[in-house]
Design an enzyme around this catalytic site. Structure first.
Site, mmCIF file in Angstrom:
data_model
loop_
_atom_site.group_PDB
_atom_site.id
_atom_site.type_symbol
_atom_site.label_atom_id
_atom_site.label_comp_id
_atom_site.label_asym_id
_atom_site.label_seq_id
_atom_site.Cartn_x
_atom_site.Cartn_y
_atom_site.Cartn_z
ATOM 1 N N SER A 163 -51.486 18.801 -68.423
ATOM 2 C CA SER A 163 -51.003 17.514 -68.946
ATOM 3 C C SER A 163 -50.999 17.493 -70.465
ATOM 4 C CB SER A 163 -51.919 16.373 -68.493
ATOM 5 O OG SER A 163 -51.688 16.050 -67.161
ATOM 6 N N ASP B 151 -45.706 8.131 -68.097
ATOM 7 C CA ASP B 151 -47.137 8.333 -67.881
ATOM 8 C C ASP B 151 -47.821 7.003 -67.564
ATOM 9 O OD1 ASP B 151 -50.007 9.371 -68.587
ATOM 10 O OD2 ASP B 151 -48.743 11.137 -68.792
ATOM 11 N N HIS C 84 -54.546 8.487 -70.515
ATOM 12 C CA HIS C 84 -53.791 9.731 -70.425
ATOM 13 C C HIS C 84 -52.506 9.701 -71.256
ATOM 14 C CE1 HIS C 84 -51.604 12.855 -67.974
ATOM 15 N NE2 HIS C 84 -52.812 13.357 -67.843
ATOM 16 N N TYR D 238 -39.589 22.568 -59.150
ATOM 17 C CA TYR D 238 -38.221 22.374 -58.644
ATOM 18 C C TYR D 238 -37.292 23.371 -59.327
ATOM 19 C CZ TYR D 238 -39.439 17.759 -56.671
ATOM 20 O OH TYR D 238 -39.976 16.738 -55.956
#
Ligand SMILES: [Ca+2]
Ligand SMILES: [Ca+2]
Ligand SMILES: [Ca+2]
Length: 498
Positions: A440, A179, A256, A376
């Site tokens: 997040s 991060d 964050h 993915y």
């Protein structure tokens, strides 16, 4: 001025402010990631010929090389035709934080300018502090626990009770938080920061390995005690954040990584602050997103490789890869290969499902509109949507019956913030309020849950840990056709699994 939740309109802001973001972020338009034939990286003639054509070449990981076009005459075609050892060429895709608090509201911007002229705001950017010694263990109730609705909803304390004796003896799980860095000086995080065993203690000459300037464990990184900073290329992955007014004006990092780390593994029963889902786990801080809120694929490749090679079995990934073409199955081949490498080493990759689709309408269904890396198609990825305290999906949250696995707390989430603080609010200023909302915030809850369960069952594989998380969810109608598990994270239920 009417109050508004900026987090929920971050999607629209991203779209409106794209040209500003480009002006401030690192320019990767002249960078290419090139995959060479096996072993060609070590052939001096191949490498130097590439460097000659390009201007600058850097070996990344495995067979991948970063080429910087300093002469302005390169493209995919010239790179491949002139170099028989080149197997694949792709852009050095930018990586970004999923949340953006920048505003284009002219009235707000005017109010900010006026405020700044009266009372200039300093940003939180400071010199990276030294890494403090691991503290003595303290004891007592965590006074802010009652603000953590997500922990209460998941009955984490009862979940720990189920495992208590065994967990005390268990080897701590290492969770890599990839991060913006982590405030490793924070009173509630410092006790649970990972300490690299190869870089602690005394060396042969009696010096402290943490600060002796020597790569004692020969992993390629000098004095990497709590992790690594791949942006500044140093051993202090501190979470450089910008002040709320600066966020509104220009975007960037609100701290964050520190907020994410708290929900994974803030210390419990230490008489301070909050708790993480897995207070027995250790946080490896890997900074690859700068204070501008932007990183690069080349840096995240190195960060994932570092995590896997240095003992993290779980990575927590609250970020998105920008500009990939969903129609091109190989688009960010370098990142795909690195996630497959992590999977081959038995690592779980916990990914935020994403908040809307980069400004393209409000269709948050990830099945037809994949968001990377969460979408993915690798089994070791757990894609996480965000819910509020009523169990409803956050209005911003991506979902997908096939492509998103589980939902977890991600609206108005309380956690650790930079400079030793705690909050569920990013901005509360000039009548504007933005909370810590986002997928997040949801992903770290699942990363913590995986760490808690895995420490209790060290014999299990990543496949079994993932299956236990998905099988133990609390099924709810709201999440039935929105996630593959059909429900929300249930930490107590997880710990009751065999
Ligand atoms: Ca080292
Ligand atoms: Ca050292
Ligand atoms: Ca605490």
């Amino acid at each position: 001025m009417t109050k508004q939740i900026l987090g929920s309109i971050a999607l629209a802001l991203t779209c409106l402010t794209a040209h500003h973001a480009v002006a401030k972020a690192p320019d990767t338009s002249k960078e290419y990631l090139v995959k060479l034939a096996p072993g060609a990286v070590n052939h001096f003639s191949t490498f130097s010929s590439l460097a000659r054509t390009a201007g600058k070449a850097e070996i990344l990981v495995g067979d991948w090389v970063k080429i910087t076009d300093t002469q302005g005459n390169l493209n995919v075609h010239t790179l491949t035709t002139n170099n028989p050892a080149v197997v694949y060429v792709q852009p050095n895709y930018r990586i970004k934080l999923l949340e953006n608090y920048q505003t284009q509201d002219q009235a707000v911007l005017k109010a900010i300018s006026s405020h700044l002229s009266q009372a200039p705001q300093t940003t939180h950017i400071a010199d990276n502090p030294a890494i403090p010694a691991a503290p003595e263990q303290s004891q007592g109730e965590d006074p802010l626990f009652n603000k953590q609705w997500g922990m209460i909803d998941n009955h984490v304390k009862e979940a720990w009770e189920l495992a208590n004796t065994k967990l005390l003896e268990a080897k701590p799980m290492v969770v890599a938080v990839l991060d913006t860095g982590v405030d490793y000086t924070h009173e509630d995080l410092l006790p649970n920061m990972w300490r690299n065993p190869g870089e602690t203690g005394l060396d042969a000459e009696g010096r402290n390995k943490e600060t002796n300037g020597i790569d004692d464990d020969q992993n390629g990184y000098i004095d990497d005690v709590v992790g690594w900073d791949f942006v500044s290329n140093d051993n202090k992955p501190y979470d450089l954040a910008v002040a709320p007014l600066e966020l509104l004006k220009g975007g960037g990092n609100p701290g964050h990584g520190t907020h994410c780390a708290g929900n994974v593994a803030a210390a419990a029963n230490n008489g301070k602050g909050i708790v993480g889902v897995a207070p027995n786990a250790k946080i490896m801080a890997l900074r690859f997103i700068s204070e501008k809120g932007v990183g690069t694929t080349s840096d995240v490749l190195k960060a994932i490789k570092y995590a896997v090679d240095n003992g993290a079995l779980i990575t927590s990934n609250s970020w998105g890869s920008e500009g990939e073409d969903p129609a091109d199955q190989e688009s960010n081949q370098a990142l795909r290969e690195m996630i497959q490498y992590a999977e081959s080493k038995g690592t779980l990759f916990i990914a935020a499902a994403g908040n809307g689709h980069q400004g393209v309408g409000y269709n948050n269904d990830s099945d037809p509109n994949p968001a990377y890396p969460a979408s993915y198609p690798y089994e070791s990825i757990i894609s996480v949507a965000a819910i509020n305290s009523n169990g409803q999906l956050g209005s911003f949250s991506n979902w997908g019956k096939n492509s998103v696995d589980v939902a977890a707390p991600g609206v108005k989430v309380f956690s650790t913030t930079v400079e030793g603080k705690y909050s569920d609010t990013v901005i509360d200023f000039l009548g504007i309020v933005a909370h810590w909302d986002g997928t997040s915030m949801a992903a770290p809850h699942v990363a913590g849950a995986a760490a808690l369960y895995w420490a209790h069952h060290p014999e299990k594989s990543w496949q079994e840990v993932k299956a236990a998380i998905l099988q133990s969810v609390t099924q709810t109608p709201a999440l039935q056709n929105k996630t593959s598990a059909g429900g929300k994270l249930n930490v107590l239920g997880l710990m009751q699994q065999p």
